[in-house]
Design a protein around this motif. Structure first.
Motif, mmCIF file in Angstrom:
data_model
loop_
_atom_site.group_PDB
_atom_site.id
_atom_site.type_symbol
_atom_site.label_atom_id
_atom_site.label_comp_id
_atom_site.label_asym_id
_atom_site.label_seq_id
_atom_site.Cartn_x
_atom_site.Cartn_y
_atom_site.Cartn_z
ATOM 1 N N VAL A 40 -92.640 37.316 37.589
ATOM 2 C CA VAL A 40 -93.263 38.437 36.879
ATOM 3 C C VAL A 40 -94.764 38.488 37.165
ATOM 4 C CG1 VAL A 40 -93.724 37.124 34.757
ATOM 5 C CG2 VAL A 40 -93.418 39.600 34.650
ATOM 6 N N LEU A 91 -93.739 44.677 28.860
ATOM 7 C CA LEU A 91 -93.475 43.270 29.154
ATOM 8 C C LEU A 91 -94.016 42.359 28.051
ATOM 9 C CD1 LEU A 91 -94.326 43.176 32.978
ATOM 10 C CD2 LEU A 91 -92.069 43.301 31.929
ATOM 11 N N TRP A 142 -90.676 50.539 36.094
ATOM 12 C CA TRP A 142 -90.548 50.889 34.681
ATOM 13 C C TRP A 142 -89.113 51.331 34.378
ATOM 14 C CZ3 TRP A 142 -93.318 51.125 30.150
ATOM 15 C CH2 TRP A 142 -92.809 51.964 29.158
ATOM 16 N N ILE A 192 -86.381 50.225 24.346
ATOM 17 C CA ILE A 192 -86.370 49.127 25.301
ATOM 18 C C ILE A 192 -85.777 47.875 24.689
ATOM 19 C CG2 ILE A 192 -87.875 47.634 26.663
ATOM 20 C CD1 ILE A 192 -87.659 50.411 27.730
ATOM 21 N N CYS A 252 -86.586 48.469 34.342
ATOM 22 C CA CYS A 252 -86.632 47.671 33.114
ATOM 23 C C CYS A 252 -86.065 48.442 31.926
ATOM 24 C CB CYS A 252 -88.070 47.252 32.817
ATOM 25 S SG CYS A 252 -88.751 46.082 34.013
ATOM 26 N N ASP A 253 -86.237 49.754 31.929
ATOM 27 C CA ASP A 253 -85.729 50.600 30.857
ATOM 28 C C ASP A 253 -84.203 50.652 30.889
ATOM 29 O OD1 ASP A 253 -84.956 52.629 29.153
ATOM 30 O OD2 ASP A 253 -86.367 54.106 29.916
ATOM 31 N N GLU A 280 -92.000 40.779 25.109
ATOM 32 C CA GLU A 280 -91.048 39.683 25.308
ATOM 33 C C GLU A 280 -91.794 38.355 25.360
ATOM 34 O OE1 GLU A 280 -87.944 40.286 25.100
ATOM 35 O OE2 GLU A 280 -88.256 42.456 25.056
ATOM 36 N N MET A 302 -84.647 43.200 33.568
ATOM 37 C CA MET A 302 -85.904 42.841 32.914
ATOM 38 C C MET A 302 -85.904 41.365 32.528
ATOM 39 S SD MET A 302 -87.707 44.733 29.721
ATOM 40 C CE MET A 302 -89.208 44.119 28.979
ATOM 41 N N LYS A 357 -81.426 46.079 31.194
ATOM 42 C CA LYS A 357 -82.074 44.982 30.471
ATOM 43 C C LYS A 357 -81.890 43.653 31.198
ATOM 44 C CE LYS A 357 -81.688 46.870 25.800
ATOM 45 N NZ LYS A 357 -81.073 46.654 24.478
#
Length: 833
Positions: A390, A424, A371, A298, A374-375, A427, A381, A378
């Motif tokens: 978020v 999450l 999921w 990720i 986001c994978d 980050e 995300m 990027k």
């Protein structure tokens, strides 16, 4: 009466097919027409009139008849895809062929000898073997064509008639995308008939893809991608782009509330929800079929996303993954995020009229899609994390985690929710966003509090750990890792959340719990790291937590002096009581939020599917500094092609995440009896002095945090139930407990707090909190440790877990018709709670 007669004729044809010992000729059109004529008009009839036992008997005793039936059904679909099935009779024929294949395919997949049938040469085509495509490819191509068939699944603007024919072979399906959204601005009128037909065709596709369910859950069996999905998402499917866009836009534009009329879902049939649900399942399954066998990361530290790896190695040609990874416009991201958050928050909506709002049931698949987004992308995300949007994802996830904590049948939902939060939390922006005040009042059986989303997260995690189902214990380290990751950015923890954190430490540091397992002490290390991060980097504003630590200082003293001799270990193990330490005496049962209901256990008879084993947290994460000279590029840098003129943020300027700069030493200023001004920001030379550079991969570093982390135990017994704690093992991690910062703080603050209480005769904690809020500890604490974030890192274990979980959800959700019920699935076990 007529309808009953036609069903009887269909049933007779089924009996005739299964009882004939001689093969029935493929050119006997009169016989085969009985299976897709207008005899049956709904999918439930097909599933009822063709019992599972007869399909298996046909497979074993008359294999040539079963092969011919499949071949003739596909042939009908291919013909309809070429002609466009303009008449109602032809459309009914198509639907009945689709239903028949949906009924039969699972029984073909469950037999290893039949599994390759659809990929073999067509009957009578041996001489043209090089020219004839496999039956599976013909089926997928025909279904995709039919999904853009005018007046059957899409509306056409052309006038019908001999002068304006629709040529299915040259039709531009990009003109017929089902819904406006990503890459398509025109919104076609909704048509219940079209939605129903699309849904049945997509269910057939999902059935084709379900071959995965009949492979055992062994890694070797899943190295080779699913051929059905591989062809569907390849360049050979000319409809790949409009199909991807249609599925995504249909999902993200769906609003279950509609016009907002109370109880409208009871008065009107919603044809869109079944379509959206199966579209979401098809999307998730196609994203899961990654052709690159390398692990996907990720955070960009081990090869980038699935699509980036495929582009480099030339292994991935999954167009759905490709399209998803290439979405980049902010308006498209906003459309997708708004759609996902709208649907995730739907079950949380409260009205004055009970049951007046429609409730969706496919939130588990939504979490899987989020999921995957986001994978694979990027940039998406980063878009999610760059604003408070978020939190619209966080709140429903925490709601579902709390709601499912006592239900055995929803353990998978607990895992996916925790995995997303772990992803999450790696980050920095996620920790920053948690400081936003929590004003949404979702009815939940958690204490009423006034605070931030960080308080909400900690309170829910405490509830899961202390009152959840026993099978959730493997998730404890994931839950605490999330709290560790966000702790350096938490500005103002409430008294409720602070008390919960101390209660967890009190529970996990009891000797019998520490000695009961080879890994239980890791939970204590996680909690101590949380306290150290907050004390060193966010001391200002966290007077509630500091006060709670002072009140509970005995917990830390007992932990530092935990006995290690044989007799003390044996004595502690004989006193094993409840699973966790009892709550402190002064902690009363708090009032829960209005309208809350306690979590319920699974109803008797509830079906659940088994899950693959969850990897240990050290296999799922890798440590990295959030701001490191040797780090990989951040998501923001990946998302923005132009470099920022300001460069990378200085390593230790993270006490105030909102501003991006702060004081590392100023966070720990000395307390005095007189009010003191807040500390000023650290100077550049000071920042360098307290932030030794460290690469994410460095494990031999002697920094305070690293040296305090426990090594993996060396005294693990060979089997379950044989673990015995030894003095050597206890000493191996006791000497690494990171208590220096906390003990030094207590050494400074406790005498000062006691003195002010005696001098002023204080009995109210409000005055003590005011005193702590205006204090500083400059120069009195150890050098601030470098912050380490444990970022999620994909591995074969989590890949297998997600595959098992996704197909298990699809299995349980498709009960009307019960496509896979009572078939011999191998990927998981079906259990009844």
């Amino acid at each position: 009466m007529g309808n009953t007669d036609t069903k009887l004729n269909f049933r007779k044809a089924v009996i005739q097919l299964t009882t004939k010992t001689q093969p029935i000729e493929a050119n006997d059109e009169a016989f085969w027409e009985q299976f897709w004529s207008e005899s049956v008009t709904c999918v439930q009839d097909v599933f009822t009139l063709i019992p599972a036992a007869e399909i298996r008997a046909l497979r074993e005793e008359s294999p040539s008849n079963l092969a011919t039936l499949c071949y003739k059904a596909v042939e009908k679909l291919v013909t309809a895809a070429e002609t466009g099935c303009p008449s109602q009779r032809e459309q009914q024929t198509v639907l009945n062929c689709v239903r028949l294949l949906s009924r039969i395919l699972p029984y073909i997949f469950e037999d290893p000898d039949w599994r390759g049938f659809f990929w073999s040469t067509l009957p009578g085509q041996e001489e043209d073997e090089g020219e004839s495509p496999p039956l599976a490819q013909s089926l997928i191509t025909a279904v995709c064509d039919l999904l853009f068939c005018p007046e059957f699944t899409v509306a056409t603007s052309r006038k019908s008639g001999p002068d304006n024919p629709e040529d299915m072979g040259t039709i531009d399906s990009c003109e017929y995308i089902w819904e406006a959204g990503v890459g398509f601005a025109h919104s076609p009128p909704h048509n219940t008939f079209h939605d129903q037909n699309r849904m049945e065709l997509l269910k057939l596709l999902l059935t084709c893809f379900s071959e995965t369910m009949y492979l055992p859950p062994v890694a070797d069996a899943h190295v080779v991608p699913n051929q059905w999905i591989q062809f569907f998402t390849s360049t050979e499917n000319r409809h790949a782009l409009p199909l991807f866009t249609s599925l995504l836009n249909c999902l993200c534009s769906y609003d279950p509330v509609g016009y907002g009329v109370p109880y409208n879902h009871l008065m009107f049939t919603d044809s869109r929800e079944p379509l959206v649900e199966v579209a979401l399942q098809v999307l998730c399954v196609t994203m899961e079929n990654d052709l690159s066998n390398q692990p996907v990361s990720i955070d960009g530290t081990s090869g980038g996303t699935a699509m980036e790896q495929g582009a480099e190695g030339g292994a991935t040609d999954n167009l759905f993954l490709n399209y998803l990874s290439r979405i980049h416009r902010e308006e498209d991201f906003a459309f997708i995020l708004k759609g996902i958050t709208r649907l995730l928050n739907n079950p949380l909506q409260q009205t004055y009229l009970p049951g007046s709002c429609k409730r969706i049931q496919f939130y588990q698949e939504l979490l899987v899609l989020f999921w995957k987004m986001c994978d694979i992308n990027k940039k998406f995300m980063f878009f999610v994390l760059k604003s408070s949007d978020v939190l619209d994802i966080l709140v429903p996830i925490l709601y579902n985690l709390n709601d499912a904590r006592a239900d055995q049948s929803r353990v998978g939902l607990m895992h996916i929710g925790v995995f997303i939060l772990l992803l999450l939390s790696g980050e920095r922006n996620f920790g920053v966003r948690l400081n936003k005040p929590y004003s949404v009042r979702v009815p939940m059986d958690i204490p009423v509090f006034t605070g931030t989303h960080a308080d909400f997260l900690i309170i829910v995690f405490h509830k899961i750990i202390t009152t959840g189902h026993q099978r959730l214990q493997p998730l404890f380290d994931c839950l605490l890792t999330i709290v560790v990751n966000v702790s350096p950015y938490l500005k103002t923890l409430s008294m409720v959340a602070s008390t919960k954190l101390l209660h967890l430490l009190e529970a996990f540091s009891t000797p019998w719990f520490l000695y009961a397992s080879a890994t239980n002490h890791h939970l204590v290390f996680f909690l101590l790291e949380v306290f150290n991060n907050i004390i060193q980097y966010q001391f200002d504003g966290n007077a509630n937590l500091v006060y709670t630590i002072i009140r509970k200082r005995n917990v830390f003293h007992q932990l530092a002096n935990i006995p290690i001799d044989h007799s003390a270990i044996a004595k502690a193990m004989t006193k094993r009581g409840k699973k966790f330490a009892a709550p402190p005496q002064d902690t009363r049962d708090p009032q829960t939020m209005e309208g809350a209901l306690p979590a319920l256990e699974a109803e008797p008879g509830t079906l659940k599917v088994s899950l693959a084993a969850t990897p240990r947290i050290d296999n799922m994460t890798e440590k990295s500094a959030p701001d490191d000279n040797h780090r990989q590029p951040t998501m923001k840098e990946v998302a923005e092609s132009s470099s920022s003129p300001q460069g990378v943020q200085p390593p230790n300027e993270i006490q105030d995440p909102e501003k991006g700069s702060a004081s590392a030493e100023g966070a720990v200023a000395a307390l005095s009896n007189s009010p003191v001004k807040e500390s000023t920001n650290l100077q550049p030379q000071q920042a360098k002095a307290v932030s030794p550079p460290q690469t994410p991969k460095q494990t031999g570093s002697k920094s305070p945090t690293e040296s305090s982390r426990p090594a993996l135990p060396r005294f693990v017994a060979s089997g379950p139930g044989q673990w015995v704690a030894t003095p050597e093992w206890v000493q191996s991690w006791k000497q690494k407990l990171p208590l220096q910062t906390i003990m030094r703080m207590l050494q400074v603050l406790v005498p000062q707090v006691e003195k002010i209480c005696i001098d002023k005769g204080l009995t109210d904690e409000t005055e003590i909190l005011k005193f702590l809020q205006h204090g500083t500890l400059v120069g009195l604490l150890p050098v601030p440790h470098p912050i380490l974030i444990r970022k999620y890192q994909a591995n074969s274990g989590t890949t297998m877990w997600f595959r098992t979980y996704l197909w298990g959800v699809i299995y349980l959700r498709n009960v009307d018709p019960p496509i896979w019920y009572d078939t011999n699935v191998k990927l998981f076990e079906i259990q009844r709670v």
